[in-house]
Design a protein around this motif. Structure first.
Motif, PDB file in Angstrom:
ATOM      1  N   PRO A   1     -21.637   7.202   7.857  1.00  0.00           N
ATOM      2  CA  PRO A   1     -21.582   8.629   8.228  1.00  0.00           C
ATOM      3  C   PRO A   1     -20.158   9.148   8.370  1.00  0.00           C
ATOM      4  N   ALA A   2     -19.208   8.224   8.573  1.00  0.00           N
ATOM      5  CA  ALA A   2     -17.812   8.647   8.740  1.00  0.00           C
ATOM      6  C   ALA A   2     -17.111   8.845   7.394  1.00  0.00           C
ATOM      7  N   ASP A   3     -17.786   8.472   6.323  1.00  0.00           N
ATOM      8  CA  ASP A   3     -17.169   8.530   4.999  1.00  0.00           C
ATOM      9  C   ASP A   3     -18.032   9.411   4.091  1.00  0.00           C
ATOM     10  N   ALA A   4     -17.585  10.646   3.922  1.00  0.00           N
ATOM     11  CA  ALA A   4     -18.383  11.610   3.150  1.00  0.00           C
ATOM     12  C   ALA A   4     -18.638  11.124   1.725  1.00  0.00           C
ATOM     13  N   SER A   5     -17.693  10.371   1.164  1.00  0.00           N
ATOM     14  CA  SER A   5     -17.867   9.928  -0.225  1.00  0.00           C
ATOM     15  C   SER A   5     -18.994   8.902  -0.347  1.00  0.00           C
ATOM     16  N   SER A   6     -19.373   8.275   0.775  1.00  0.00           N
ATOM     17  CA  SER A   6     -20.458   7.283   0.693  1.00  0.00           C
ATOM     18  C   SER A   6     -21.786   7.958   0.341  1.00  0.00           C
ATOM     19  N   ARG A   7     -21.923   9.222   0.718  1.00  0.00           N
ATOM     20  CA  ARG A   7     -23.179   9.932   0.406  1.00  0.00           C
ATOM     21  C   ARG A   7     -23.374  10.055  -1.098  1.00  0.00           C
ATOM     22  N   SER A   8     -22.306  10.404  -1.787  1.00  0.00           N
ATOM     23  CA  SER A   8     -22.464  10.567  -3.239  1.00  0.00           C
ATOM     24  C   SER A   8     -22.635   9.208  -3.918  1.00  0.00           C
ATOM     25  N   ALA A   9     -22.015   8.179  -3.335  1.00  0.00           N
ATOM     26  CA  ALA A   9     -22.199   6.833  -3.906  1.00  0.00           C
ATOM     27  C   ALA A   9     -23.658   6.390  -3.750  1.00  0.00           C
ATOM     28  N   VAL A  10     -24.208   6.628  -2.566  1.00  0.00           N
ATOM     29  CA  VAL A  10     -25.605   6.272  -2.296  1.00  0.00           C
ATOM     30  C   VAL A  10     -26.534   7.054  -3.234  1.00  0.00           C
ATOM     31  N   ARG A  11     -26.264   8.341  -3.342  1.00  0.00           N
ATOM     32  CA  ARG A  11     -27.114   9.191  -4.185  1.00  0.00           C
ATOM     33  C   ARG A  11     -27.096   8.714  -5.641  1.00  0.00           C
ATOM     34  N   ALA A  12     -25.921   8.373  -6.119  1.00  0.00           N
ATOM     35  CA  ALA A  12     -25.807   7.930  -7.517  1.00  0.00           C
ATOM     36  C   ALA A  12     -26.582   6.623  -7.735  1.00  0.00           C
ATOM     37  N   MET A  13     -26.530   5.727  -6.731  1.00  0.00           N
ATOM     38  CA  MET A  13     -27.271   4.461  -6.849  1.00  0.00           C
ATOM     39  C   MET A  13     -28.774   4.725  -6.906  1.00  0.00           C
ATOM     40  N   PHE A  14     -29.240   5.655  -6.070  1.00  0.00           N
ATOM     41  CA  PHE A  14     -30.675   5.981  -6.085  1.00  0.00           C
ATOM     42  C   PHE A  14     -31.053   6.656  -7.396  1.00  0.00           C
ATOM     43  N   GLU A  15     -30.185   7.573  -7.859  1.00  0.00           N
ATOM     44  CA  GLU A  15     -30.536   8.336  -9.069  1.00  0.00           C
ATOM     45  C   GLU A  15     -30.729   7.429 -10.277  1.00  0.00           C
ATOM     46  N   GLU A  16     -29.854   6.449 -10.427  1.00  0.00           N
ATOM     47  CA  GLU A  16     -30.006   5.598 -11.617  1.00  0.00           C
ATOM     48  C   GLU A  16     -31.285   4.757 -11.518  1.00  0.00           C
ATOM     49  N   GLN A  17     -31.581   4.247 -10.329  1.00  0.00           N
ATOM     50  CA  GLN A  17     -32.791   3.418 -10.198  1.00  0.00           C
ATOM     51  C   GLN A  17     -34.068   4.251 -10.335  1.00  0.00           C
ATOM     52  N   VAL A  18     -34.065   5.445  -9.768  1.00  0.00           N
ATOM     53  CA  VAL A  18     -35.257   6.297  -9.882  1.00  0.00           C
ATOM     54  C   VAL A  18     -35.460   6.723 -11.341  1.00  0.00           C
ATOM     55  N   ARG A  19     -34.352   6.962 -12.039  1.00  0.00           N
ATOM     56  CA  ARG A  19     -34.476   7.344 -13.452  1.00  0.00           C
ATOM     57  C   ARG A  19     -35.166   6.245 -14.258  1.00  0.00           C
ATOM     58  N   TRP A  20     -34.783   4.993 -14.006  1.00  0.00           N
ATOM     59  CA  TRP A  20     -35.423   3.888 -14.734  1.00  0.00           C
ATOM     60  C   TRP A  20     -36.897   3.754 -14.331  1.00  0.00           C
ATOM     61  N   ALA A  21     -37.186   4.012 -13.073  1.00  0.00           N
ATOM     62  CA  ALA A  21     -38.582   3.936 -12.615  1.00  0.00           C
ATOM     63  C   ALA A  21     -39.432   5.008 -13.295  1.00  0.00           C
ATOM     64  N   VAL A  22     -38.881   6.210 -13.375  1.00  0.00           N
ATOM     65  CA  VAL A  22     -39.612   7.309 -14.030  1.00  0.00           C
ATOM     66  C   VAL A  22     -39.804   6.989 -15.517  1.00  0.00           C
ATOM     67  N   ASP A  23     -38.768   6.474 -16.145  1.00  0.00           N
ATOM     68  CA  ASP A  23     -38.881   6.052 -17.560  1.00  0.00           C
ATOM     69  C   ASP A  23     -40.027   5.068 -17.753  1.00  0.00           C
ATOM     70  N   ALA A  24     -40.218   4.202 -16.766  1.00  0.00           N
ATOM     71  CA  ALA A  24     -41.249   3.168 -16.883  1.00  0.00           C
ATOM     72  C   ALA A  24     -42.646   3.721 -16.589  1.00  0.00           C
TER      73      ALA A  24
END
Ligand SMILES: [Zn+2]
Length: 349
Positions: A121-144
């Motif tokens: 929570p003290a590192d604003a850039s961690s939010r975008s890193a987390v989001r990007a990690m979720f986005e790539e995995q969810v994209r592959w799940a949707v593809d499947a």
């Protein structure tokens, strides 16, 4: 298997309980195909047949869902083990294996994302890193072609909310479950109830708790959440005898044993604390009485736990054909073939 011919997760939950086996990494670790500590499912690339068989075993035992083994198959964990280059293959293969078993058995097929271990929570850039990690995995799940996506084992409420946003942006049904450690609040200090309410208000289809706590210390939190949340709820405890003093499986201490890393039995010496199948069945009845319908067991679960859970909520999976019948036992049985001389010896066993 087409989307139109099979009821969706929410349609099934509206009808009654849905069983979802989890805890694949623990079971595969016990079987010798996955490394404790790292807990990364490299096994989907190295021994896909073992993963497929485990999925089949759990479906046979009563799981209504095959969840793709993408827990800890995210960018951060793959960096930790030096296999970031295998990120996409590991996700796609896990999804393909799960889809195959779901298709052959007619159960639901779920994608899975989880705690990233980089949220801060003290590192604003961690939010975008987390989001990007979720986005790539969810994209592959949707593809499947998943039926829905699970976001699990979050101990930061804010990270759970990001997972939900990503799943919803992909137009998927979202099951979001929190991992509550010793404290009854998330790491930013939100109560489990408040966090589940925020998730439900933000559009989660199912909210609840998974992992970390055993039935005994998860139920009180579930009761509190239930009183505040109207959506469907999920409950997937670990099958360990956690207590008020040691409410999480990582806080359990074994007075009879000391290993190299002290008396903390987590994760590979938890055997003396395992719940028996009857305790898991009792948990299922109590959770269902609270109208919690998405039920499962997390790290430590074996197929016998899943069968007991399924039977406790009124189901009869294929494995029930082999459920115990002690009337046929050589000494303890009541069958007419059991000789009196055998029955008389029963107390000396
Ligand atoms: Zn777990």
């Amino acid at each position: 298997m087409t989307a139109t011919s099979r009821p969706s997760l929410l349609q099934r939950l509206n009808q009654g309980p849905v069983i979802c086996a989890e805890g694949y990494v623990f079971e595969l670790e016990r079987r010798g195909y996955l490394q404790a500590g790292a807990f990364v499912p490299e096994v989907v690339l190295e021994h896909p047949e073992v993963v497929a068989q485990l999925h089949r075993d759990f479906v046979h035992a009563g799981s209504d869902v095959v969840e793709a083994l993408t827990y800890y198959a995210h960018r951060e964990k793959l960096r930790v083990i030096g296999r970031e280059g295998d990120l996409e293959p590991i996700n796609r293969r896990a999804l393909e294996i799960a889809k195959g078993v779901a298709k052959e058995s007619g159960v639901l097929f779920a994608g899975d994302i989880c705690n990233t271990n980089v949220f801060d929570p003290a590192d604003a850039s961690s939010r975008s890193a987390v989001r990007a990690m979720f986005e790539e995995q969810v994209r592959w799940a949707v593809d499947a072609g998943v039926d829905y996506v699970v976001g699990e084992t979050f101990s930061w409420g804010q990270e759970a909310l990001i997972a939900l946003e990503v799943i919803k942006a992909a137009k998927q049904t979202a099951v979001i479950t929190l991992a509550m450690h010793q404290e009854e609040v998330t790491r930013e200090g939100w109560s489990a109830t408040d966090t589940c309410k925020r998730l439900a208000d933000a559009g989660a289809d199912v909210v609840g708790l998974n992992c970390i706590r055993g039935p005994g210390t998860m139920l009180p939190l579930l009761k509190a959440i239930r009183s505040a949340v109207k959506t469907h709820m999920a409950a997937l405890p670990v099958p360990y005898r956690t207590t008020q003093e040691q409410p999480s499986f990582q806080s359990l201490r074994d007075p009879h044993w000391h290993g190299d890393w002290g008396s903390r039995p987590f994760p590979t010496a938890l055997d003396p604390f395992v719940c028996n199948r009857f305790e898991i069945g009792e948990f299922g009845r109590e959770a269902l009485a609270l109208n919690i319908r998405y039920l499962g067991v997390c790290c430590g679960a074996g197929p016998h736990h899943i069968r007991a859970l399924a039977e406790a909520v009124g189901k009869r999976p294929p494995a029930s054909r082999y459920s115990a019948d002690m009337s046929k036992h050589a000494f303890l049985g009541s069958h007419e073939r059991i000789k009196q001389v055998q029955k008389e010896y029963a107390n000396k066993l």
